[in-house]
Design an enzyme around this catalytic site. Structure first.
Site, PDB file in Angstrom:
ATOM      1  N   GLU A  60       0.675  -1.125   0.395  1.00  0.00           N
ATOM      2  CA  GLU A  60       0.247  -0.023   0.112  1.00  0.00           C
ATOM      3  C   GLU A  60       1.271   1.248  -0.041  1.00  0.00           C
ATOM      4  O   GLU A  60       0.824   2.398  -0.466  1.00  0.00           O
ATOM      5  CB  GLU A  60      -1.025  -0.133   1.385  1.00  0.00           C
ATOM      6  CG  GLU A  60      -2.246  -0.961   1.243  1.00  0.00           C
ATOM      7  CD  GLU A  60      -1.764  -2.395   1.818  1.00  0.00           C
ATOM      8  OE1 GLU A  60      -0.665  -2.809   1.731  1.00  0.00           O
ATOM      9  OE2 GLU A  60      -2.663  -2.946   1.421  1.00  0.00           O
ATOM     10  N   HIS A 129     -10.055  -5.033  10.502  1.00  0.00           N
ATOM     11  CA  HIS A 129     -10.898  -4.811   9.076  1.00  0.00           C
ATOM     12  C   HIS A 129     -11.951  -4.241   9.309  1.00  0.00           C
ATOM     13  O   HIS A 129     -13.273  -4.262   8.414  1.00  0.00           O
ATOM     14  CB  HIS A 129     -11.012  -5.973   8.358  1.00  0.00           C
ATOM     15  CG  HIS A 129     -10.123  -6.306   8.392  1.00  0.00           C
ATOM     16  ND1 HIS A 129      -8.886  -6.799   8.147  1.00  0.00           N
ATOM     17  CD2 HIS A 129      -9.695  -6.274   6.224  1.00  0.00           C
ATOM     18  CE1 HIS A 129      -7.765  -7.393   8.209  1.00  0.00           C
ATOM     19  NE2 HIS A 129      -8.512  -7.775   6.781  1.00  0.00           N
TER      20      HIS A 129
END
Lengths: 328, 339
Positions: A60, A129
């Site tokens: 990322e 998450h």
């Protein structure tokens, strides 16, 4: 008016802009050949090819930074963050480069970049998450941050995001990808910095964004049906820039406000809204501003625990009753 | 390139893709190196005198790297830089007067006094910005290279970073991205022996940082960063390779900083004897010796270049001190592009 899902509306905006503007490209994990983990980019690889739909490794920081560099050099990348939870790995690039390059270069550098992906909880993905990052990203000058909740707005705001010459943090209501709504055909960019009055009312202002807007609308209907209370519902949808006017106009009319958010309360969007109201509409208030927020815990896994950790309809109703000085 | 590979007429037989290193170009490179040295010496003095706020990280000693690399680049090519970025800016052609003013935080600075020493950028010169975060510029260089590749402009991106950055995740992510996408990018690691105060032998698992290229199956090249000609040749090959579409190279230049990590550094981690040993191998003295020995310029001609640089930089400091501070309202502009 055509009805489509949040997912379809989002995709249609990106496809329209890619057709209109060749400088728009997409990067992300599994967005190309696989079609996207959430199927937002399904079929786009076949349509636009590997030069414009770019599959990335799971890196990322690297690919978000690369997208910033691409934008600096003249393209208009859209980065798919598979979920915003992974953006912490890219936070240095987003905060230290994308948000600041224009400023510290004295206005030389332009970063026309959209970073988008599902944000927020409600689907039992547990602690790592599940985050609502409006307050986190909304804190940094140099970024624009939006959080559309309807299919109409996700399309209209994505059109605006791609055309915006600044870095845009596009926080999608991940739990609502399958929800349907009316979406006009054609080009209807929804400007940033304008909240939406989702329901008009005169008795109390219920202020939310993201998927909590839908919950608040239900409460408003319930208050009207059962108690004759007409609530005004404000969908903030644009976190930075922030529409102070619509909030203040509503509260000056209703004299009472409840702010609802999924994220944690401390240092949050609701705190900002409450502070704004007391600063600029103090004399109009008939009750303290109520905040309903996520519990101060990492997101739990089990369904009943997750429900307990996020704002509930009952909590919102109780807060509204307190603001209305009605018996809880 | 070793000095012996340069023919007696003084023409360096650089790699075939590059124009030959003739007298004019070599003297231009010499001047750039002297500019960097003088810039840094004065920045150090004026920091001590209180004219420069914040941090300054001086590049003196590493001049051969920036100049040897950037001499292959045009304004259409990109570089990203580091906290120790003055040398890269000068080598890429950023205006020295604007840089001095930027160090002082004056309105005439290249970034209008908003960036300072660690954030000098000049987009028209392809200088995308120095980066105060170690390893922060590596992904940006990949992105600039990906744009160049996508648009077919033929431009390359060069990313300067230090030995310390080679332990950041962004280094590894960027090398991998550049390798899988075959990007026209050259990663130039300036290994000056210390990540701030920590010696490279401690902080890095590899005896040569260039060895890390092997993990990404791209060329890794070690070069003597104190030798202008060696850097020029190695960089020329790496940049030509990138321009040909053959992908990235990791070029490790073993170099040395004559000053500390920043001005005010107590420098307890290295000996004076070590510093003197490297000062004996001063890259500018080496270039000067070569130029004179090969009859490319006389001592007087080189002195004239030195004097010109000194006068110009002296003027830059005089001008910068006289220049106005930014208008206070400037604090609130340039956050967003308005449209």
């Amino acid at each position: 008016m055509p009805v489509m899902t949040y997912r379809e509306a989002l995709k249609s905006a990106m496809v329209a802009e890619m057709e209109r503007d060749e400088s728009v490209v997409m990067l992300g994990e599994d967005i190309g050949i696989y079609g996207g983990t959430h199927l937002i980019t399904d079929g786009l690889f076949e349509r636009f090819g590997p030069k414009r739909i770019i599959d990335t490794p799971i890196a990322e920081g690297g690919f978000t930074g690369a997208a910033i560099g691409m934008a600096m050099a003249g393209l208009r990348p859209i980065v798919e963050m598979m979920t915003w939870n992974f953006s912490f790995l890219a936070a240095d690039q987003i905060i230290q480069n994308a948000a600041k390059l224009r400023y510290f270069s004295g206005g030389q550098v332009t970063v026309p970049l959209v970073i988008r992906g599902p944000n927020g909880g409600g689907v039992q993905l547990s602690a790592q998450h599940t985050h609502s990052l409006e307050g986190f990203y909304g804190h940094f000058p140099g970024l624009k941050v939006v959080s559309p909740v309807t299919p109409h707005d996700v399309k209209g705001m994505m059109l605006t995001a791609i055309r915006d010459p600044n870095p845009v943090i596009f926080l999608e209501a991940g739990a609502l990808y399958g929800t349907k709504g009316e979406v006009p055909e054609g080009d209807f960019a929804v400007p940033f910095g304008e909240a939406r009055v989702a329901r008009e009312g005169r008795d109390i202002s219920l202020i939310a964004y993201g998927r909590q807007v839908n919950m608040v609308l239900k409460i408003a209907d319930k208050l009207a049906a059962e108690e004759g209370v007409e609530a005004e519902v404000i969908d903030l949808r644009s976190i930075r820039p922030f529409d102070e006017g619509t909030i203040l106009e509503s509260v000056r009319k209703t004299n009472r406000a409840v702010v609802v958010q999924e994220q944690w309360r401390y240092y949050s969007v609701a705190s900002e809204v409450a502070a704004l109201i007391q600063e600029q509409a103090f004399d109009h208030l008939d009750a303290p501003v109520e905040r309903v927020s996520g519990e101060e815990v990492p997101a739990p896994y089990a369904r009943n625990l997750e429900v307990a950790a996020f704002p509930s309809e009952q909590q919102i109703l109780d807060a509204a009753h307190r603001a209305l000085y009605r018996k809880v | 390139m070793s000095i012996s590979s340069i023919d007696p007429s003084g023409t360096v037989a650089a790699s075939e893709m590059e124009p030959e290193l003739n007298r004019e170009k070599l003297l231009g490179m010499y001047e750039r190196m002297v500019q960097i040295r003088e810039f840094e010496d004065l920045a150090g003095k004026n920091f001590a005198a209180g004219l420069v706020p914040g941090f300054v990280h001086l590049y003196a000693g590493e001049e051969a790297v920036a100049v040897g690399v950037c001499s292959h680049l045009t304004d259409a090519d990109y570089i990203t830089s580091t906290h120790r970025g003055h040398g890269h800016c000068i080598a890429k052609g950023v205006d020295i007067h604007g840089m001095v003013a930027e160090l002082m935080g004056k309105s005439t600075g290249v970034c209008k006094g908003k960036g300072g020493s660690m954030h000098i950028a000049d987009v028209d010169k392809g200088m995308l910005g120095a980066n105060g975060i170690v390893g922060g510029g590596l992904p940006l260089a990949c992105g600039a290279a990906l744009t160049a590749k996508t648009l077919g402009t033929g431009a390359v991106a060069v990313c300067f970073f230090g030995d310390g950055a080679s332990n950041q995740g962004t280094f590894h992510e960027a090398l991998n991205l550049a390798a899988i996408w075959k990007l026209p990018v050259v990663f130039v690691c300036e290994n000056n022996g210390y990540a701030e105060a920590t010696p490279v032998a401690y902080h890095c698992s590899a005896s040569d940082i260039a060895n890390r290229a092997g993990a990404y199956e791209i060329p890794g090249v070690v070069v003597d960063g104190l030798d202008l000609f060696a850097v020029y040749e190695a960089a020329g090959e790496a940049i030509a390779r990138a321009r040909r579409g053959e992908g990235p190279t990791l070029l490790e230049a073993k170099t040395y900083r004559f000053y500390g990590h920043f001005q005010g550094d107590t420098i307890t981690y290295r000996t004076e004897e070590e510093v003197l040993r490297y000062r004996d191998r001063d890259p500018i003295a080496g270039a000067k010796k070569y130029i004179k020995e090969h009859g490319l310029a006389t001592e007087e001609e080189l002195d004239a270049i030195d004097a010109r640089v000194v006068a110009d930089l002296g003027q830059a400091w005089t001008d910068a001190q006289a220049a106005p501070w930014p208008h206070p309202e400037e604090a609130l502009t340039d956050v967003y592009v308005s449209y």
